[in-house]
Design an enzyme around this catalytic site. Structure first.
Site, PDB file in Angstrom:
ATOM      1  N   GLY A  49      37.044   2.482 -30.606  1.00 51.65           N
ATOM      2  CA  GLY A  49      36.483   3.347 -29.578  1.00 51.65           C
ATOM      3  C   GLY A  49      35.498   4.324 -30.196  1.00 51.65           C
TER       4      GLY A  49
ATOM      5  N   GLN B  85      30.328  11.865 -30.600  1.00 55.82           N
ATOM      6  CA  GLN B  85      30.460  11.468 -32.005  1.00 55.82           C
ATOM      7  C   GLN B  85      29.130  10.992 -32.593  1.00 55.82           C
ATOM      8  OE1 GLN B  85      34.114   8.898 -31.150  1.00 55.82           O
ATOM      9  NE2 GLN B  85      34.532   9.651 -33.207  1.00 55.82           N
TER      10      GLN B  85
ATOM     11  N   CYS C 125      40.393   8.370 -36.272  1.00 55.16           N
ATOM     12  CA  CYS C 125      39.160   8.686 -35.561  1.00 55.16           C
ATOM     13  C   CYS C 125      37.994   8.464 -36.514  1.00 55.16           C
ATOM     14  CB  CYS C 125      39.205  10.148 -35.111  1.00 55.16           C
ATOM     15  SG  CYS C 125      37.748  10.660 -34.204  1.00 55.16           S
ATOM     16  N   LEU C 126      36.930   7.868 -36.015  1.00 52.49           N
ATOM     17  CA  LEU C 126      35.771   7.613 -36.881  1.00 52.49           C
ATOM     18  C   LEU C 126      35.137   8.913 -37.362  1.00 52.49           C
ATOM     19  CD1 LEU C 126      34.150   4.569 -35.024  1.00 52.49           C
ATOM     20  CD2 LEU C 126      35.518   4.532 -37.112  1.00 52.49           C
TER      21      LEU C 126
ATOM     22  N   HIS D 253      42.243   9.005 -25.981  1.00 54.49           N
ATOM     23  CA  HIS D 253      41.663   9.599 -27.188  1.00 54.49           C
ATOM     24  C   HIS D 253      40.155   9.816 -26.985  1.00 54.49           C
ATOM     25  CE1 HIS D 253      41.100   9.541 -31.795  1.00 54.49           C
ATOM     26  NE2 HIS D 253      39.868   9.472 -31.313  1.00 54.49           N
ATOM     27  N   GLU D 254      39.483   8.801 -26.430  1.00 52.08           N
ATOM     28  CA  GLU D 254      38.022   8.907 -26.230  1.00 52.08           C
ATOM     29  C   GLU D 254      37.695   9.927 -25.144  1.00 52.08           C
ATOM     30  OE1 GLU D 254      36.336   7.738 -28.516  1.00 52.08           O
ATOM     31  OE2 GLU D 254      37.892   6.426 -29.305  1.00 52.08           O
TER      32      GLU D 254
ATOM     33  N   HIS E 260      37.595  13.348 -26.426  1.00 51.19           N
ATOM     34  CA  HIS E 260      36.341  13.674 -27.119  1.00 51.19           C
ATOM     35  C   HIS E 260      35.332  14.304 -26.155  1.00 51.19           C
ATOM     36  CE1 HIS E 260      36.513  12.272 -31.254  1.00 51.19           C
ATOM     37  NE2 HIS E 260      37.004  11.102 -30.899  1.00 51.19           N
TER      38      HIS E 260
HETATM   39 NI    NI Z   1      37.971   9.707 -32.159  1.00 51.46          NI
END
Ligand code: NI
Length: 173
Positions: free
Chosen positions: A46, A51, A95-96, A137-138, A141
């Protein structure tokens, strides 16, 4: 399509409330394609627009993990949670924007989302398991919230300090 750089925590842009998207323009289509390419390249399941430094309500995901199963790239514009299950699920999340740190987060096991698709239509679907965790989670963000904000203060500041150090080391080269 092109791969965009992913912001690394801590970054003020990852803490902002993102703004709704007013129309599904070609720019938004291009952004979604870039985000999917960036996500697959990372690799991750995701990725949310903030991000990549775009403070708009859009995220992409693809939680198909089984070998041989075809990918399901999804782009969700202005997503909203319209129902959640009482039953919860605990996943080790990453998380990226917080590379190499993982922690268990408990969230509703199933969520029903409503969103605008790249086709300009409203979609509604119930997600379960990893898909439900990823979607929540997304969506966090888009509200300036990271998975570490679900953890205790000590664990959160420990991870943040390590990330600050990583960024300093990177800047030094
Ligand atoms: Ni994340």
């Amino acid at each position: 399509m092109s791969i965009r750089p992913i912001l690394i925590h801590p970054d003020p842009r990852l803490k902002k409330l993102c703004q709704p998207i007013e129309s599904v323009s070609t720019d938004i289509g291009k952004l979604a394609e870039d985000m999917l390419e960036t996500m697959y390249d990372a690799p991750g399941v995701g990725l949310a627009a903030p991000q990549v430094g775009v403070l708009k309500r859009l995220f992409v995901m693809d939680c198909v993990k089984e070998e041989g199963e075809s990918p399901r790239p999804m782009a969700l514009i202005n997503p909203e949670i319209i129902a959640t299950s009482d039953e919860v699920n605990t996943y080790e999340e990453g998380c990226l924007s917080i590379p190499e740190h993982y922690a268990e987060v408990t969230r509703p096991k199933r969520v029903t989302l409503r969103w605008l698709g790249l086709d300009g239509k409203t979609h509604e679907e119930e997600f379960d398991g990893l898909w439900a965790t990823c979607a929540q989670h997304e969506l966090d963000h888009l509200n300036g919230k990271l998975f570490i904000d679900h953890l205790g203060t000590i664990k959160r500041s420990m991870i943040t300090r390590k990330m600050q150090k990583l960024k300093r080391d990177k800047a030094r080269g």
